[in-house]
Design a protein around this motif. Structure first.
Motif, short mmCIF file in Angstrom:
data_model
loop_
_atom_site.label_atom_id
_atom_site.label_comp_id
_atom_site.label_asym_id
_atom_site.label_seq_id
_atom_site.Cartn_x
_atom_site.Cartn_y
_atom_site.Cartn_z
N GLY A 80 0.78 -1.23 0.00
CA GLY A 80 0.00 0.00 0.00
C GLY A 80 0.82 1.27 0.00
O GLY A 80 0.26 2.37 -0.02
N LYS A 81 2.14 1.17 0.03
CA LYS A 81 3.02 2.34 0.02
C LYS A 81 3.76 2.43 -1.31
O LYS A 81 4.14 1.43 -1.88
CB LYS A 81 4.01 2.26 1.17
N THR A 82 3.95 3.65 -1.76
CA THR A 82 4.62 3.88 -3.04
C THR A 82 5.99 4.50 -2.81
O THR A 82 6.12 5.49 -2.07
CB THR A 82 3.78 4.82 -3.93
N HIS A 83 6.99 3.92 -3.44
CA HIS A 83 8.35 4.45 -3.36
C HIS A 83 8.79 4.85 -4.76
O HIS A 83 8.71 4.05 -5.70
CB HIS A 83 9.31 3.41 -2.80
N VAL A 84 9.20 6.09 -4.92
CA VAL A 84 9.65 6.61 -6.21
C VAL A 84 11.16 6.79 -6.18
O VAL A 84 11.69 7.50 -5.32
CB VAL A 84 8.97 7.96 -6.55
N PHE A 85 11.84 6.12 -7.11
CA PHE A 85 13.29 6.27 -7.23
C PHE A 85 13.61 6.98 -8.53
O PHE A 85 13.14 6.59 -9.60
CB PHE A 85 13.98 4.91 -7.22
N THR A 86 14.39 8.05 -8.45
CA THR A 86 14.78 8.82 -9.63
C THR A 86 16.29 8.78 -9.79
O THR A 86 17.04 9.01 -8.83
CB THR A 86 14.32 10.29 -9.50
N TYR A 87 16.74 8.48 -11.00
CA TYR A 87 18.18 8.44 -11.26
C TYR A 87 18.81 9.83 -11.14
O TYR A 87 18.14 10.85 -11.34
CB TYR A 87 18.46 7.91 -12.66
N LYS A 88 20.09 9.86 -10.84
CA LYS A 88 20.83 11.11 -10.81
C LYS A 88 20.93 11.68 -12.22
O LYS A 88 20.65 10.99 -13.20
CB LYS A 88 22.23 10.87 -10.23
N LYS A 89 21.35 12.92 -12.30
CA LYS A 89 21.33 13.66 -13.56
C LYS A 89 22.09 12.94 -14.67
O LYS A 89 21.66 12.94 -15.82
CB LYS A 89 21.93 15.06 -13.35
N ASP A 90 23.23 12.32 -14.35
CA ASP A 90 24.05 11.68 -15.37
C ASP A 90 23.74 10.20 -15.54
O ASP A 90 24.48 9.47 -16.20
CB ASP A 90 25.54 11.85 -15.04
N GLN A 91 22.65 9.73 -14.94
CA GLN A 91 22.28 8.32 -15.01
C GLN A 91 20.92 8.15 -15.68
O GLN A 91 20.08 9.04 -15.66
CB GLN A 91 22.23 7.70 -13.60
N PHE A 92 20.71 6.98 -16.27
CA PHE A 92 19.40 6.63 -16.81
C PHE A 92 19.40 5.15 -17.17
O PHE A 92 20.44 4.53 -17.34
CB PHE A 92 19.05 7.47 -18.06
N GLY A 93 18.20 4.60 -17.23
CA GLY A 93 18.04 3.23 -17.67
C GLY A 93 17.42 3.20 -19.06
O GLY A 93 17.22 4.23 -19.69
N MET A 94 17.10 2.00 -19.52
CA MET A 94 16.50 1.84 -20.85
C MET A 94 15.40 0.79 -20.80
O MET A 94 15.50 -0.21 -20.09
CB MET A 94 17.56 1.39 -21.88
N GLY A 95 14.35 1.04 -21.56
CA GLY A 95 13.33 0.03 -21.81
C GLY A 95 13.39 -0.28 -23.29
O GLY A 95 13.35 0.63 -24.13
N ILE A 96 13.49 -1.56 -23.65
CA ILE A 96 13.71 -1.90 -25.05
C ILE A 96 13.21 -3.31 -25.34
O ILE A 96 13.17 -4.16 -24.44
CB ILE A 96 15.20 -1.78 -25.42
N PHE A 97 12.82 -3.56 -26.57
CA PHE A 97 12.49 -4.92 -26.99
C PHE A 97 13.75 -5.77 -26.88
O PHE A 97 14.83 -5.36 -27.31
CB PHE A 97 11.99 -4.94 -28.43
N ARG A 98 13.62 -6.98 -26.33
CA ARG A 98 14.78 -7.84 -26.19
C ARG A 98 15.37 -8.25 -27.55
O ARG A 98 16.57 -8.44 -27.68
CB ARG A 98 14.43 -9.07 -25.37
N LYS A 99 14.53 -8.37 -28.56
CA LYS A 99 15.07 -8.74 -29.87
C LYS A 99 15.98 -7.64 -30.41
O LYS A 99 16.94 -7.93 -31.13
CB LYS A 99 13.94 -9.07 -30.85
N GLU A 100 15.69 -6.39 -30.07
CA GLU A 100 16.55 -5.29 -30.49
C GLU A 100 17.90 -5.38 -29.79
O GLU A 100 18.95 -5.20 -30.40
CB GLU A 100 15.88 -3.95 -30.17
N LEU A 101 17.87 -5.65 -28.48
CA LEU A 101 19.10 -5.75 -27.71
C LEU A 101 19.94 -6.94 -28.17
O LEU A 101 21.14 -6.80 -28.43
CB LEU A 101 18.79 -5.89 -26.22
#
Length: 310
Positions: A80-101
């Motif tokens: 019932g609790k929400t935790h929001v994690f935000t990357y630092k300015k020089d960081q980021f992740g990716m969402g991608i189709f696995r076939k592309e990767l």
């Protein structure tokens, strides 16, 4: 010609292992059972730490970023609790189709000089002296990178304890959908934990208006389809409109069981999901597969430096 190393499996672990070896002067052959790279069950979320793992191996994923989505953080919903994690300015992740990767990584290792042969299912090997014979190809080293499900035809897998290990693996189910409008943030990955820290529903943006949604269960695999369906209705259908299905729901085993001891028999090497590298709590299976591939490659390199190939 005798190859310095034969790698069975063309997923991230096999590709990275062969790429590192090839860059260190090894003549590598990679055998991939698929004739065409398709979409896998897993979510396609590459956290910032995963990107950094690839960079440490000399692979820059920025080239394929336009094919996916830039992820600026993730959102966990637990008890019932929400935790929001935000990357630092020089960081980021990716969402991608696995076939592309997977296609991109195979292309990288081929450009480095690895010979890749598709449509080659590796079920076992023979050994003559110090030479492995794999599907008729000779090599001085052999690396298993065949994913969560081991090649069952290998003699070692007739033993009951190995069969039990296969049955003990976690399982997941996922679907790829498109929605014209969605209240979920398109630059974030979502995890909804369902009463147990080892069970969760996820939503990963992999392209504009396109999501990979799924459910993993570490312990209780009973009723997985219903758990997925319930999670879809509760968290996705309530957040999106005009939902269409790109890929129907499919299930798969999670690579959290270590088969390396059974499979290698202290002769060959093992990396990736087959070596139990996936860690369900953070969804970083790919990062761990890359880490184990790097470790395996350098084990082989060190053995060569000490007096020749194994």
């Amino acid at each position: 010609m005798i190859y310095d190393c034969i790698i069975a499996g063309g997923g991230p672990a096999g590709s990275i292992c062969s790429l590192i070896l090839q860059k260190h002067g090894f003549r590598c052959l990679l055998l991939e059972k698929r004739t065409e790279i398709d979409e896998k069950i897993c979510g396609g979320f590459l956290p910032n730490r995963c990107r950094e793992q690839f960079l440490s191996c000399g692979v820059d994923l920025s080239e394929i970023l336009p094919r996916g989505m830039k992820i600026n953080g993730y959102i966990e919903n637990r008890n019932g609790k929400t935790h929001v994690f935000t990357y630092k300015k020089d960081q980021f992740g990716m969402g991608i189709f696995r076939k592309e990767l997977d296609s991109f990584l195979l292309q990288q290792t081929e450009q480095a000089g690895t010979e890749v042969v598709y449509g080659e299912y590796v079920a076992g090997y023979e050994r003559t002296g110090n030479i492995y014979w794999v599907n008729g190809y000779p090599g001085k080293n052999l690396v298993w990178a065949t994913g969560a499900v081991p090649p069952l035809k290998i003699e070692a897998f007739v033993h009951d304890k190995v069969r039990k290990r296969i049955r003990s693996q976690s399982m997941g189910i996922s679907e790829i959908i498109r929605t014209k409008w969605c209240s979920l943030e398109s630059d974030a990955v979502y995890f909804w934990y369902t009463g147990d820290s080892n069970d969760y529903f996820w939503a990963i943006p992999v392209k504009e208006d396109t999501w990979n949604i799924g459910y993993w269960s570490q312990r209780d695999k009973r009723g997985l389809k219903k758990k997925f369906s319930d999670g879809r209705k509760k968290w996705i259908e309530s957040a999106g409109r005009e939902i269409s299905v790109i890929r129907d729901p499919r299930g798969a085993l999670l690579g959290n069981a270590d088969f390396s001891e059974c499979l290698t028999r202290k002769e060959s090497f093992c990396c990736g999901d087959l070596a139990g590298t996936d860690y369900i709590l953070t969804g970083e299976g790919i990062a761990q597969a890359v880490r184990s591939a790097k470790e395996t490659a350098y084990k082989i390199i060190r053995s060569n430096e000490k007096g020749g190939f194994l």
